[in-house]
Every structure is written in C-alpha cells, then in structure tokens.
Scaffold this motif. Structure first.
Motif, PDB file in Angstrom:
ATOM      1  N   GLY A 113       0.849  -1.187   0.000  1.00 43.98           N
ATOM      2  CA  GLY A 113       0.000   0.000   0.000  1.00 43.98           C
ATOM      3  C   GLY A 113       0.881   1.232   0.000  1.00 43.98           C
ATOM      4  O   GLY A 113       1.689   1.414   0.914  1.00 43.98           O
ATOM      5  N   PHE A 114       0.758   2.067  -1.002  1.00 45.17           N
ATOM      6  CA  PHE A 114       1.612   3.251  -1.135  1.00 45.17           C
ATOM      7  C   PHE A 114       0.917   4.449  -0.491  1.00 45.17           C
ATOM      8  O   PHE A 114       0.073   5.100  -1.094  1.00 45.17           O
ATOM      9  CB  PHE A 114       1.912   3.524  -2.615  1.00 45.17           C
ATOM     10  CG  PHE A 114       2.943   4.590  -2.820  1.00 45.17           C
ATOM     11  CD1 PHE A 114       4.289   4.301  -2.688  1.00 45.17           C
ATOM     12  CD2 PHE A 114       2.572   5.891  -3.125  1.00 45.17           C
ATOM     13  CE1 PHE A 114       5.266   5.286  -2.866  1.00 45.17           C
ATOM     14  CE2 PHE A 114       3.529   6.881  -3.316  1.00 45.17           C
ATOM     15  CZ  PHE A 114       4.869   6.575  -3.180  1.00 45.17           C
ATOM     16  N   GLY A 115       1.279   4.706   0.738  1.00 46.77           N
ATOM     17  CA  GLY A 115       0.713   5.821   1.478  1.00 46.77           C
ATOM     18  C   GLY A 115       1.749   6.876   1.771  1.00 46.77           C
ATOM     19  O   GLY A 115       1.850   7.348   2.899  1.00 46.77           O
ATOM     20  N   VAL A 116       2.530   7.221   0.765  1.00 51.15           N
ATOM     21  CA  VAL A 116       3.557   8.253   0.914  1.00 51.15           C
ATOM     22  C   VAL A 116       3.009   9.550   0.331  1.00 51.15           C
ATOM     23  O   VAL A 116       2.746   9.640  -0.865  1.00 51.15           O
ATOM     24  CB  VAL A 116       4.872   7.855   0.207  1.00 51.15           C
ATOM     25  CG1 VAL A 116       5.891   8.985   0.301  1.00 51.15           C
ATOM     26  CG2 VAL A 116       5.434   6.566   0.796  1.00 51.15           C
ATOM     27  N   LEU A 117       2.826  10.529   1.197  1.00 48.58           N
ATOM     28  CA  LEU A 117       2.363  11.834   0.746  1.00 48.58           C
ATOM     29  C   LEU A 117       3.555  12.629   0.237  1.00 48.58           C
ATOM     30  O   LEU A 117       4.582  12.714   0.915  1.00 48.58           O
ATOM     31  CB  LEU A 117       1.711  12.599   1.899  1.00 48.58           C
ATOM     32  CG  LEU A 117       0.535  11.936   2.599  1.00 48.58           C
ATOM     33  CD1 LEU A 117      -0.012  12.864   3.689  1.00 48.58           C
ATOM     34  CD2 LEU A 117      -0.548  11.551   1.624  1.00 48.58           C
ATOM     35  N   THR A 118       3.422  13.197  -0.939  1.00 50.33           N
ATOM     36  CA  THR A 118       4.464  14.046  -1.513  1.00 50.33           C
ATOM     37  C   THR A 118       3.830  15.419  -1.734  1.00 50.33           C
ATOM     38  O   THR A 118       3.111  15.626  -2.697  1.00 50.33           O
ATOM     39  CB  THR A 118       4.999  13.447  -2.823  1.00 50.33           C
ATOM     40  OG1 THR A 118       3.911  13.247  -3.729  1.00 50.33           O
ATOM     41  CG2 THR A 118       5.680  12.111  -2.570  1.00 50.33           C
ATOM     42  N   CYS A 119       4.071  16.320  -0.817  1.00 57.47           N
ATOM     43  CA  CYS A 119       3.329  17.582  -0.761  1.00 57.47           C
ATOM     44  C   CYS A 119       4.241  18.790  -0.867  1.00 57.47           C
ATOM     45  O   CYS A 119       5.407  18.737  -0.503  1.00 57.47           O
ATOM     46  CB  CYS A 119       2.551  17.650   0.552  1.00 57.47           C
ATOM     47  SG  CYS A 119       1.378  16.286   0.749  1.00 57.47           S
ATOM     48  N   ASP A 120       3.654  19.889  -1.322  1.00 52.90           N
ATOM     49  CA  ASP A 120       4.374  21.148  -1.401  1.00 52.90           C
ATOM     50  C   ASP A 120       4.377  21.887  -0.068  1.00 52.90           C
ATOM     51  O   ASP A 120       5.215  22.758   0.153  1.00 52.90           O
ATOM     52  CB  ASP A 120       3.760  22.052  -2.472  1.00 52.90           C
ATOM     53  CG  ASP A 120       4.044  21.539  -3.873  1.00 52.90           C
ATOM     54  OD1 ASP A 120       5.145  21.013  -4.106  1.00 52.90           O
ATOM     55  OD2 ASP A 120       3.146  21.667  -4.735  1.00 52.90           O
ATOM     56  N   SER A 121       3.448  21.555   0.814  1.00 51.35           N
ATOM     57  CA  SER A 121       3.350  22.270   2.087  1.00 51.35           C
ATOM     58  C   SER A 121       2.800  21.341   3.166  1.00 51.35           C
ATOM     59  O   SER A 121       2.175  20.317   2.878  1.00 51.35           O
ATOM     60  CB  SER A 121       2.422  23.479   1.949  1.00 51.35           C
ATOM     61  OG  SER A 121       1.086  23.050   1.738  1.00 51.35           O
ATOM     62  N   GLU A 123       0.340  22.105   5.039  1.00 52.36           N
ATOM     63  CA  GLU A 123      -1.115  22.208   4.943  1.00 52.36           C
ATOM     64  C   GLU A 123      -1.677  21.143   4.003  1.00 52.36           C
ATOM     65  O   GLU A 123      -2.708  20.527   4.291  1.00 52.36           O
ATOM     66  CB  GLU A 123      -1.537  23.606   4.472  1.00 52.36           C
ATOM     67  CG  GLU A 123      -1.257  24.701   5.479  1.00 52.36           C
ATOM     68  CD  GLU A 123       0.230  25.106   5.533  1.00 52.36           C
ATOM     69  OE1 GLU A 123       0.962  24.959   4.530  1.00 52.36           O
ATOM     70  OE2 GLU A 123       0.669  25.552   6.613  1.00 52.36           O
ATOM     71  N   GLN A 124      -1.008  20.929   2.866  1.00 56.59           N
ATOM     72  CA  GLN A 124      -1.446  19.872   1.942  1.00 56.59           C
ATOM     73  C   GLN A 124      -1.372  18.500   2.612  1.00 56.59           C
ATOM     74  O   GLN A 124      -2.276  17.687   2.455  1.00 56.59           O
ATOM     75  CB  GLN A 124      -0.584  19.862   0.686  1.00 56.59           C
ATOM     76  CG  GLN A 124      -0.843  20.994  -0.263  1.00 56.59           C
ATOM     77  CD  GLN A 124       0.071  20.927  -1.481  1.00 56.59           C
ATOM     78  OE1 GLN A 124       1.052  20.192  -1.517  1.00 56.59           O
ATOM     79  NE2 GLN A 124      -0.261  21.725  -2.493  1.00 56.59           N
ATOM     80  N   ALA A 125      -0.304  18.259   3.338  1.00 48.65           N
ATOM     81  CA  ALA A 125      -0.145  16.974   4.024  1.00 48.65           C
ATOM     82  C   ALA A 125      -1.246  16.778   5.060  1.00 48.65           C
ATOM     83  O   ALA A 125      -1.859  15.698   5.142  1.00 48.65           O
ATOM     84  CB  ALA A 125       1.233  16.885   4.670  1.00 48.65           C
ATOM     85  N   LEU A 126      -1.511  17.797   5.854  1.00 50.25           N
ATOM     86  CA  LEU A 126      -2.566  17.707   6.870  1.00 50.25           C
ATOM     87  C   LEU A 126      -3.927  17.464   6.233  1.00 50.25           C
ATOM     88  O   LEU A 126      -4.764  16.749   6.796  1.00 50.25           O
ATOM     89  CB  LEU A 126      -2.587  18.981   7.718  1.00 50.25           C
ATOM     90  CG  LEU A 126      -1.385  19.168   8.645  1.00 50.25           C
ATOM     91  CD1 LEU A 126      -1.339  20.599   9.184  1.00 50.25           C
ATOM     92  CD2 LEU A 126      -1.403  18.155   9.778  1.00 50.25           C
ATOM     93  N   ASP A 127      -4.152  18.023   5.050  1.00 52.09           N
ATOM     94  CA  ASP A 127      -5.431  17.862   4.357  1.00 52.09           C
ATOM     95  C   ASP A 127      -5.640  16.437   3.835  1.00 52.09           C
ATOM     96  O   ASP A 127      -6.764  16.042   3.540  1.00 52.09           O
ATOM     97  CB  ASP A 127      -5.523  18.865   3.206  1.00 52.09           C
ATOM     98  CG  ASP A 127      -6.946  19.102   2.761  1.00 52.09           C
ATOM     99  OD1 ASP A 127      -7.859  19.076   3.615  1.00 52.09           O
ATOM    100  OD2 ASP A 127      -7.146  19.307   1.545  1.00 52.09           O
TER     101      ASP A 127
END
Length: 161
Positions: A113-121, A123-127
């Motif tokens: 299961g690929f649950g790696v968040l790749t975010c710019d901020s 806030e995006q990760a928290l969302d």
C-alpha cells in the motif's frame, strides 16, 4: 483536489491476511493521522492485529517493507510524508521511496500500500492525513488498496481471476 475518480470500494473480509504497517516518524501529526487511517481500514476489512513498525523517515520505508515481505506478510502498508523544501532532497527521497517500494512489491509479489504523501506544504499533508479536518484519508486508502490487492494476488495464485 486529488481523490476524484476513486473507486467505490466496499470492505471485504481479510481476517486471514497477515498485514504490516511500516510508518515514517517525521511530521508526527500527519503520521499519526495516516497510521490511524490505515488501522481503521484494517478494522473495516476485519484484519485483527496488523503489525506496526516505525522507521526514521520515508527513505527507510523500502528496506523495512522488504524485510516484512520476506517474512511472509500478505500486505505491507507503507506510510510516509515528504514536504518540498528548497533543495533537491524532495525529489531524491520521493523517487527512492517510490522505486524501492515498487521493487519490493515485484520482487516478493507482495501487496504494497503506497501511502507516501508528496506535498508542497504541511497544509497539503494535513489535508490528506485523515485527521478530523482533513479532506482525504490517504492512510485508509493505502491500506484498503493493499488489502484488496493481497486478496487479488491470492486468487491469482490459486488459479482464479
């Protein structure tokens, strides 16, 4: 907004699957949400006791996922978060994690299961972290995908489609 077009998937009985969750430690609030989501999915899919392993960061996910797959886990849910900064570190870590986890899945024929968040901020990760105010629950989604894939692999191995 990501998540558009997601499959309408209902939980099925996965009580007989051995499941591990391997989770990075950076960004504790986001990671707590991702782990909580993966654990909720396991409960919804009737997985009684998923094994939780923590690693320092996202870069370390593939090697531990590889060890878990080698131990015969039917599904490994890999959870992490990488937030873009001012250096190429983001690209290196994201690429290494993606390539490494793909290699584990193929080498061991194990559902990852690929649950790696790749975010710019942050806030995006928290969302996406599955928290009370989040719009998405990527930990849940990654676990559900791994469990469904593990069931599919089991069927394929038995000669069913």
């Amino acid at each position: 907004m990501t998540g558009a077009g997601a499959p309408d998937q209902r939980p099925t009985d996965c009580h007989d699957l051995r499941v591990a969750i391997v989770a990075a430690s950076w960004h504790a609030t986001v990671m707590d949400g991702l782990i909580g989501g993966a654990q909720r999915a396991c409960r919804d899919y009737q997985v009684e006791a998923p094994h939780l392993v923590r690693v320092p960061g996202t870069f370390e996910l593939p090697v531990v996922a590889d060890a878990l797959a080698a131990q015969g886990y039917d599904a490994v849910v890999a959870l992490g978060v990488v937030i873009r900064g001012g250096t190429p570190h983001f690209e290196y870590v994201c690429s290494a994690a993606t390539d490494g986890l793909t290699r584990v899945a193929l080498d061991h024929q194990t559902a990852i299961g690929f649950g790696v968040l790749t975010c710019d901020s942050e806030e995006q990760a928290l969302d996406r972290a599955g928290l009370t105010r989040s719009r998405e629950d990527k930990g849940y989604d990654a676990a559900a995908a791994a469990l469904t894939t593990a069931q599919t692999l089991r069927s394929v191995r038995r000669g069913y489609d």
